[in-house]
Design an enzyme around this catalytic site. Structure first.
Site, short mmCIF file in Angstrom:
data_model
loop_
_atom_site.label_atom_id
_atom_site.label_comp_id
_atom_site.label_asym_id
_atom_site.label_seq_id
_atom_site.Cartn_x
_atom_site.Cartn_y
_atom_site.Cartn_z
N GLY A 9 0.85 -1.20 0.00
CA GLY A 9 0.00 0.00 0.00
C GLY A 9 0.88 1.24 0.00
CD GLN A 13 -3.36 10.91 4.57
OE1 GLN A 13 -4.14 10.06 5.01
NE2 GLN A 13 -3.38 12.16 4.97
CG ASP A 35 -0.39 0.90 -4.04
OD1 ASP A 35 -0.36 1.52 -2.96
OD2 ASP A 35 -1.44 0.76 -4.70
CE1 TYR A 142 -10.06 1.81 7.83
CE2 TYR A 142 -10.90 3.60 9.18
CZ TYR A 142 -9.84 2.93 8.59
OH TYR A 142 -8.56 3.39 8.79
C1 AKB Z 1 -10.79 7.76 7.99
O1 AKB Z 1 -11.25 8.90 8.10
O2 AKB Z 1 -11.40 6.80 7.54
C2 AKB Z 1 -9.39 7.52 8.50
C3 AKB Z 1 -9.37 7.03 9.92
C4 AKB Z 1 -9.94 7.85 10.98
O3 AKB Z 1 -8.84 5.99 10.17
N1 AKB Z 1 -8.59 8.69 8.39
#
Ligand code: AKB
Length: 317
Positions: A9, A13, A35, A142
């Protein structure tokens, strides 16, 4: 023994800046960038391998070819993109991690860094100075995938002696690379728009306070935890890590000190709900105690440095 490092990766960023820093420290030939993107997209010199971390056999071949000892596994879908592509987010964030953990379990590599996030916390978590150990209950794809990842990291450490280290990144701000797909991305976009247009329309409400960190601190923390003696790493799920906390209006006010005509408006979208489930500030006592973590940048110092460097970058384009 000389470490051979693979960054997975490496065009994201964090990856972009991490590769540059690792190459400064360990020299170019000892840091392999990889990547999913094709070779044409890379922005730095040195060895690059195109790799989808879900491709187990290609990952294994790269590790063997370069005699890799240490993997920084950064490939993931972030919060906003993960909400739009839940199946891919779960697959990449979990099975990508498994592929790397299994390499260490089978003793092909000796050390892993893998980032978690403040998104592992949820609406029932105490919002201020969120402790290391507390109610989590993430409610984003996430966050759920990263919390599961934390449990797997700790399990692989306890059960198979895998040397995995992790920190929960706050929102990250830097001028060398742009974020992609996160909820905290506004804190980078706002600088670019302020310098280019003199105004910004923010997708979070003005008083949405979130934990944030300037990239030099984040890169230093990443390398420091990975280079610390294994005996100092007492937490094998993931460490809380704090830099600064601010809301969009506080950041806009700070930027206006350098660009007096700057104006910011607020039009919340679906990312507002994600941000509202997250902490406002983080208690990182364990990281400070175990491996001597200490941030250097606050809102004032970060803003000054961002504006200064972005002005240079933009005049040289
Ligand atoms: C996001 O905004 O998804 C990330 C994080 C807070 O892990 N920057």
């Amino acid at each position: 023994m000389q470490q051979k490092i693979l960054v997975i990766g490496s065009l994201g960023q964090v990856g972009t800046e991490l590769v540059m820093k690792l190459r400064e420290i360990f020299s170019e030939e000892n840091v392999i960038a990889s990547d999913v993107k094709a070779h044409e997209d890379i922005i730095y010199e040195g060895v690059y391998e195109q790799l989808n971390v879900l491709d187990k056999s290609r990952l294994f071949d790269i590790v063997k070819k370069h005699k890799i000892t240490t993997v920084y596994h950064l490939a993931a879908l972030l919060s906003a993109t993960a909400e739009k592509k839940p199946d891919l987010a779960w697959d990449l964030n979990i099975n990508g991690l498994f592929n790397v953990l299994n390499l260490a379990k089978e003793k092909h590599i000796s050390k892993i860094f893998w980032p978690s996030t403040i998104a592992v916390f949820g609406s029932n978590t105490p919002k201020k100075l969120t402790p290391q150990y507390t109610i989590m209950e993430p409610n984003t794809i996430y966050g759920i995938s990263k919390q599961a990842g934390e449990r797997w990291c700790e399990y692989y450490h306890n059960k198979y002696d895998v040397d995995v280290r992790s920190i929960r990144y706050p929102g990250l701000i830097g001028y060398k690379s742009k974020p992609g797909g996160g909820t905290t991305d506004y804190a980078v976009d706002i600088f670019h728009e302020a310098l280019e247009q003199g105004r910004y329309s923010c997708f979070l409400k003005e008083n949405t306070t979130l934990p944030m960190m300037y990239m030099p601190d984040a890169i230093r923390a990443t390398i420091e935890i990975t280079e610390s003696a294994a005996s100092t790493i007492k937490i094998r799920s993931s460490y809380n890590l704090a830099g600064m906390s601010f809301s969009p209006v506080q950041l806009a006010d700070e930027i206006a000190k350098y660009i007096p005509d700057f104006s910011c408006t607020y039009q919340a979208d679906f990312r507002q709900q994600l941000a509202e489930g997250w902490p406002q500030s983080i208690d990182d006592t364990h990281a400070r105690k175990d491996w001597n973590w200490k941030p250097e940048y606050d809102l004032r110092k970060m803003t000054a440095d961002m504006i200064h460097n972005l002005q240079i970058v933009k005049t040289n384009v």
